[in-house]
Design an enzyme around this catalytic site. Structure first.
Site, PDB file in Angstrom:
ATOM      1  NE  ARG A   1      -1.711  -2.316   2.644  1.00  0.00           N
ATOM      2  CZ  ARG A   1      -1.772  -3.559   2.167  1.00  0.00           C
ATOM      3  NH1 ARG A   1      -2.771  -3.907   1.417  1.00  0.00           N
ATOM      4  NH2 ARG A   1      -0.847  -4.468   2.444  1.00  0.00           N
ATOM      5  CB  THR A   2       3.423   2.574   2.303  1.00  0.00           C
ATOM      6  OG1 THR A   2       2.667   2.076   3.402  1.00  0.00           O
ATOM      7  CG2 THR A   2       3.971   3.942   2.644  1.00  0.00           C
TER       8      THR A   2
ATOM      9  CG  HIS B   1       3.234   3.822   8.640  1.00  0.00           C
ATOM     10  ND1 HIS B   1       3.421   4.662   7.561  1.00  0.00           N
ATOM     11  CD2 HIS B   1       2.830   2.633   8.128  1.00  0.00           C
ATOM     12  CE1 HIS B   1       3.130   3.995   6.456  1.00  0.00           C
ATOM     13  NE2 HIS B   1       2.776   2.768   6.770  1.00  0.00           N
TER      14      HIS B   1
ATOM     15  CE  LYS C   1      27.806  -1.940  -5.969  1.00  0.00           C
ATOM     16  NZ  LYS C   1      27.744  -0.812  -6.908  1.00  0.00           N
TER      17      LYS C   1
ATOM     18  NE  ARG D   1       7.029   0.782   5.070  1.00  0.00           N
ATOM     19  CZ  ARG D   1       5.841   0.193   4.991  1.00  0.00           C
ATOM     20  NH1 ARG D   1       5.752  -1.081   4.686  1.00  0.00           N
ATOM     21  NH2 ARG D   1       4.742   0.872   5.231  1.00  0.00           N
TER      22      ARG D   1
HETATM   23  N1   CP Z   1      -0.446  -0.016   5.706  1.00  0.00           N
HETATM   24  C1   CP Z   1       0.777  -0.275   5.226  1.00  0.00           C
HETATM   25  O1   CP Z   1       1.794   0.327   5.628  1.00  0.00           O
HETATM   26  O2   CP Z   1       0.812  -1.263   4.282  1.00  0.00           O
HETATM   27  P1   CP Z   1       2.100  -1.728   3.497  1.00  0.00           P
HETATM   28  O3   CP Z   1       3.039  -2.360   4.497  1.00  0.00           O
HETATM   29  O4   CP Z   1       1.605  -2.708   2.468  1.00  0.00           O
HETATM   30  O5   CP Z   1       2.751  -0.523   2.894  1.00  0.00           O
END
Ligand code: CP
Length: 307
Positions: free
Chosen positions: A54-55, A132, A83, A104
């Site tokens: 999703r993100t 998040h 590396k 991320r």
């Molecule tokens: N909600 C969420 O962060 O989903 P993903 O881990 O698929 O990005």
């Protein structure tokens, strides 16, 4: 003014700045065509050191729908990280090529560290079990759309409250609004971290309760935010197996809930919401993931200063 800013923590933006983001997201939802060329000539990098559906996809779709372009990696194995390249060198390099970065990383604080070296805005797309913030923006936009406001709500947070970073960010964000009560529903081993209790809940004198059984409290909730047990953060597989099915929301349990309950989940789901619940009008999680793309369109536009 959000132009040029980083988004690392849900509290980085004032309530007025959040309102301006929600207003823009709402305008985009109502008339997306008017925003098609907003980011022409701009490039987003998605640096994902951890898996995501999703993100990452919603960030990339957001930029493409705004007329911009996207580069990046979905796992660091295809980059010079393998590396031994450091975060500062990676960020200085990528920041020389693009206009904005969504990152991320499994290590808590990595996006904040990256922001010290970045010539362009850094967006925290999830750092370990910590925060998040763009999921929080998604959750807030969803709450605004389904409830109409952010005040006078009893919010149940159910599942893995220890490792669930979306829960930590949502508590931080919602505790800024009036008359919010949290009901924290988890097994003893997966209770909310102490720092969230001392710094936010006790620190701001927010009303909250901790319970183990969902059935005991479901009738009191306006919002039920389900989460999966975070397998990837456990050191011991036996513990994960013992705890993974602690909560399964099904039709039977929903008979006890309010008619206007809103069920949210950041997804992915594993077993914690039965598929039969998807048909229930109270299930909002598929709308929620769509709102995630619209709020990221608004966020990118504001940080780039094109809106
Ligand atoms: N909600 C969420 O962060 O989903 P993903 O881990 O698929 O990005």
């Amino acid at each position: 003014m959000l132009k040029g800013r980083h988004l690392i923590d849900p509290e980085d933006f004032s309530l007025e700045e959040l309102d301006s983001l929600f207003a823009l997201a709402d305008s985009i939802i109502k008339d997306e065509d008017s925003f098609r060329n907003l980011c022409n000539g701009k490039i987003l990098a998605t640096l994902f050191y951890e898996p995501s559906t999703r993100t990452r996809f919603s960030f990339e779709a957001a930029m493409l729908r705004l007329g911009g372009q996207v580069v990046g990696f979905s796992e660091p194995g295809s980059s010079s990280v393998m590396k031994g390249e450091s975060i500062p060198d990676t960020i200085r390099t990528v920041g020389s090529y693009v206009d904005i970065i969504a990152m991320r990383h499994p290590k808590e604080g990595a996006p904040k560290y990256a922001s010290y070296y970045s010539p362009v805005p850094i967006i925290n797309a999830g750092d370990g079990g910590h925060q998040h913030p763009t999921q929080t923006l998604t959750d807030l936009l969803t709450i605004k759309e389904v409830k109409g406001n952010f005040s006078n709500l009893t919010i149940g947070l159910c599942g893995d409250l220890k490792f669930g970073r979306t829960v930590h960010s949502l508590i931080k964000a919602m505790s800024r609004y009036e008359n919010i009560k949290f009901v924290l529903i988890s097994p003893n081993e997966l209770r909310i971290p102490k720092y969230i209790k001392t710094e936010i809940l006790d620190g701001k004198a927010i009303d909250y309760a901790e319970v183990e059984r969902l059935e005991e409290v479901i009738d009191s909730l306006d919002i039920l935010y389900m989460t999966r047990v975070q397998k990837e953060r456990f050191f011991n597989e036996a513990d994960y197996i013992r705890l993974k099915d602690s909560y399964i929301l099904d039709r039977e349990k929903l008979k006890l809930a309010k008619k206007d309950l809103s069920i949210l989940h950041p997804l992915p789901r594993v077993n914690e919401i039965s598929y039969e619940v998807d048909e229930d009008p109270r299930a909002c999680y598929f709308d929620q993931l769509k709102y995630g793309m619209y709020i990221r369109m608004a966020l990118i536009s504001k940080l780039l200063g094109v809106m």
